[in-house]
Design an enzyme around this catalytic site. Structure first.
Site, mmCIF file in Angstrom:
data_model
loop_
_atom_site.group_PDB
_atom_site.id
_atom_site.type_symbol
_atom_site.label_atom_id
_atom_site.label_comp_id
_atom_site.label_asym_id
_atom_site.label_seq_id
_atom_site.Cartn_x
_atom_site.Cartn_y
_atom_site.Cartn_z
ATOM 1 N N LEU A 1 0.826 -1.219 0.000
ATOM 2 C CA LEU A 1 0.000 0.000 0.000
ATOM 3 C C LEU A 1 0.858 1.266 0.000
ATOM 4 C CD1 LEU A 1 -2.660 -1.341 2.474
ATOM 5 C CD2 LEU A 1 -3.247 -0.208 0.311
ATOM 6 N N ASP B 1 13.777 3.272 10.017
ATOM 7 C CA ASP B 1 13.263 2.146 10.801
ATOM 8 C C ASP B 1 12.454 2.759 11.936
ATOM 9 O OD1 ASP B 1 12.822 0.122 12.663
ATOM 10 O OD2 ASP B 1 14.618 -0.967 12.038
ATOM 11 N N ASN C 1 2.369 4.332 7.586
ATOM 12 C CA ASN C 1 1.874 3.144 6.887
ATOM 13 C C ASN C 1 2.542 1.862 7.379
ATOM 14 O OD1 ASN C 1 0.840 1.582 4.397
ATOM 15 N ND2 ASN C 1 3.069 1.466 4.133
ATOM 16 N N TYR D 1 -2.827 -8.263 16.454
ATOM 17 C CA TYR D 1 -2.896 -7.225 15.414
ATOM 18 C C TYR D 1 -4.093 -6.312 15.680
ATOM 19 C CZ TYR D 1 -3.376 -5.288 10.651
ATOM 20 O OH TYR D 1 -3.486 -4.457 9.562
ATOM 21 N N LYS E 1 -4.074 -2.190 16.414
ATOM 22 C CA LYS E 1 -4.743 -1.211 15.548
ATOM 23 C C LYS E 1 -5.842 -0.463 16.314
ATOM 24 C CE LYS E 1 -2.400 -1.933 11.654
ATOM 25 N NZ LYS E 1 -1.522 -0.947 11.048
ATOM 26 N N THR F 1 -2.297 -7.183 -1.138
ATOM 27 C CA THR F 1 -0.880 -6.809 -1.158
ATOM 28 C C THR F 1 0.034 -8.036 -1.082
ATOM 29 O OG1 THR F 1 -1.006 -6.409 1.213
ATOM 30 C CG2 THR F 1 -1.226 -4.488 -0.201
HETATM 31 N N1 LIG Z 1 -3.389 -5.317 3.136
HETATM 32 C C1 LIG Z 1 -4.473 -5.220 3.885
HETATM 33 O O1 LIG Z 1 -5.500 -5.912 3.683
HETATM 34 C C2 LIG Z 1 -4.518 -4.206 5.011
HETATM 35 C C3 LIG Z 1 -5.742 -3.961 5.635
HETATM 36 C C4 LIG Z 1 -5.802 -3.027 6.667
HETATM 37 C C5 LIG Z 1 -4.658 -2.355 7.052
HETATM 38 N N2 LIG Z 1 -3.464 -2.622 6.438
HETATM 39 C C6 LIG Z 1 -2.277 -1.884 6.887
HETATM 40 O O2 LIG Z 1 -1.674 -1.271 5.778
HETATM 41 C C7 LIG Z 1 -0.275 -1.066 6.028
HETATM 42 C C8 LIG Z 1 0.517 -1.586 4.834
HETATM 43 O O3 LIG Z 1 0.309 -2.978 4.700
HETATM 44 P P1 LIG Z 1 0.516 -3.789 3.340
HETATM 45 O O4 LIG Z 1 -0.648 -4.686 3.209
HETATM 46 O O5 LIG Z 1 0.846 -2.860 2.254
HETATM 47 O O6 LIG Z 1 1.733 -4.751 3.676
HETATM 48 P P2 LIG Z 1 3.325 -4.520 3.613
HETATM 49 O O7 LIG Z 1 3.752 -4.246 2.221
HETATM 50 O O8 LIG Z 1 3.915 -5.686 4.313
HETATM 51 O O9 LIG Z 1 3.543 -3.182 4.434
HETATM 52 C C9 LIG Z 1 4.088 -3.104 5.701
HETATM 53 C C10 LIG Z 1 5.389 -2.343 5.589
HETATM 54 O O10 LIG Z 1 5.822 -1.999 6.904
HETATM 55 C C11 LIG Z 1 7.224 -2.126 6.890
HETATM 56 N N3 LIG Z 1 7.774 -2.212 8.248
HETATM 57 C C12 LIG Z 1 7.556 -3.139 9.207
HETATM 58 N N4 LIG Z 1 8.271 -2.844 10.301
HETATM 59 C C13 LIG Z 1 8.972 -1.704 10.027
HETATM 60 C C14 LIG Z 1 9.898 -0.908 10.744
HETATM 61 N N5 LIG Z 1 10.279 -1.223 11.992
HETATM 62 N N6 LIG Z 1 10.386 0.206 10.159
HETATM 63 C C15 LIG Z 1 10.028 0.546 8.906
HETATM 64 N N7 LIG Z 1 9.176 -0.186 8.147
HETATM 65 C C16 LIG Z 1 8.659 -1.297 8.718
HETATM 66 C C17 LIG Z 1 7.505 -3.349 6.066
HETATM 67 O O11 LIG Z 1 8.858 -3.329 5.641
HETATM 68 P P3 LIG Z 1 9.844 -4.595 5.640
HETATM 69 O O12 LIG Z 1 9.787 -5.123 4.225
HETATM 70 O O13 LIG Z 1 11.159 -4.015 5.991
HETATM 71 O O14 LIG Z 1 9.330 -5.580 6.640
HETATM 72 C C18 LIG Z 1 6.526 -3.142 4.931
HETATM 73 O O15 LIG Z 1 7.086 -2.324 3.939
HETATM 74 C C19 LIG Z 1 0.026 -1.803 7.332
HETATM 75 O O16 LIG Z 1 0.047 -0.884 8.407
HETATM 76 C C20 LIG Z 1 -1.163 -2.749 7.476
HETATM 77 O O17 LIG Z 1 -1.439 -3.087 8.817
HETATM 78 C C21 LIG Z 1 -3.372 -3.531 5.420
#
Ligand SMILES: NC(=O)c1ccc[n+]([C@@H]2O[C@H](COP(=O)([O-])OP(=O)(O)OC[C@H]3O[C@@H](n4cnc5c(N)ncnc54)[C@H](OP(=O)(O)O)[C@@H]3O)[C@@H](O)[C@H]2O)c1
Length: 244
Positions: free
Chosen positions: A18, A63, A90, A166, A170, A201
């Site tokens: 995202l 980070d 994010n 989780y 949130k 994603t």
């Molecule tokens: N996809 C869904 O259905 C959904 C629904 C509701 C909410 N969300 C929220 O949307 C956001 C993005 O999720 P996504 O689905 O796009 O998955 P994602 O690509 O896995 O996004 C999460 C990102 O957070 C990063 N991250 C984790 N720990 C970190 C740290 N200590 N410092 C910096 N970056 C860090 C990860 O990087 P690394 O590669 O380094 O681990 C990754 O790039 C999240 O907050 C998630 O909870 C997603």
């Protein structure tokens, strides 16, 4: 001086995520986007890919769990731009898929809170001085319908599945959003929580009914680009209020 609005997004390490799609959409609307990831190389590659498409992006290491990394990133933004218009929290983790209240390993729970609550809290504190230099500052906290009581699909009252940890992180992030919005309202800083919806994603999620990432990111972009008289302290998906 940079005349475009400047947006910084945390957790942009994957093309499918995202964060990256949000960056693309914001840059498409004329924003200068700072893409950040804990592995700087990943953010750098994604910024390069945006630049190839003539989208205005730069990358920085960040980070969200490390004070020193946050401090360095703030310093870089200060030196390069002197202000920040939009902060998008994010980054997040979805660990402990099978945890329940009865069985959860509390060390894992604490580390999940570190990433999903204390990390963005720390990042927000650190960037506030730069946001205060903006004429229209915005903070967008990417939370989840799982962190509400009454979201019909995923809320605490309705979703029977696991992901307990989780959900609790949130829920707390939603509450933090409300308190931050109240605290910062008089300074004109709009702070909102956004659930992007169940978004594809990762491989296999589309087959389970998840929406395209373009749609999920639109919700985040909506909150990032609110006008000065826009709402604050709310919880939204697709620009519409969600039940808490
Ligand atoms: N996809 C869904 O259905 C959904 C629904 C509701 C909410 N969300 C929220 O949307 C956001 C993005 O999720 P996504 O689905 O796009 O998955 P994602 O690509 O896995 O996004 C999460 C990102 O957070 C990063 N991250 C984790 N720990 C970190 C740290 N200590 N410092 C910096 N970056 C860090 C990860 O990087 P690394 O590669 O380094 O681990 C990754 O790039 C999240 O907050 C998630 O909870 C997603």
């Amino acid at each position: 001086m940079e005349t475009r609005n400047i947006a910084l997004i945390t957790g942009v390490s994957r093309k499918e995520g995202l964060g990256y799609e949000t960056a693309r959409q914001l840059a498409g609307q004329g924003y200068k986007v700072i893409i950040t990831a804990r592995d700087h190389q990943k953010a750098e590659q994604l910024a390069a890919s945006m630049q190839q498409d003539h989208l205005d992006a730069v990358s920085m290491a960040l980070d969200i769990n490390h004070a020193d990394s946050i401090r360095k990133c703030v310093q870089q933004v200060t030196e390069q731009f002197g202000r920040l218009d939009v902060l998008i929290n994010n980054a997040g983790v979805m660990t402990d898929f099978t945890s329940t209240i009865a069985t959860a390993d509390l060390e894992v729970v604490k580390s999940c809170f570190d990433s999903n609550v204390f990390g963005p809290w720390q990042v927000t504190q650190a960037f506030l001085p730069l946001l205060r230099k903006s004429s229209q500052p915005r903070i967008v906290n990417v939370t989840s319908g799982m962190g509400s009581y009454d979201d019909p699909a995923f809320g605490l009252h309705h979703f029977p599945g696991a992901l307990t940890t989780y959900a609790l992180t949130k829920l707390t992030f939603n509450a933090l959003t409300v308190k931050a919005a109240k605290e910062l309202k008089d300074e004109g800083i709009l702070v909102n929580a956004v659930c992007p919806g169940f978004t594809a994603t990762y491989e296999g999620l589309k087959e389970q009914g998840a929406r395209p990432v373009e749609e999920g990111a639109k919700s985040i972009v909506w909150a990032a680009t609110l006008p000065a008289d826009g709402p604050t302290g709310g919880f939204y998906r697709d620009g519409k209020p969600l039940p808490w």
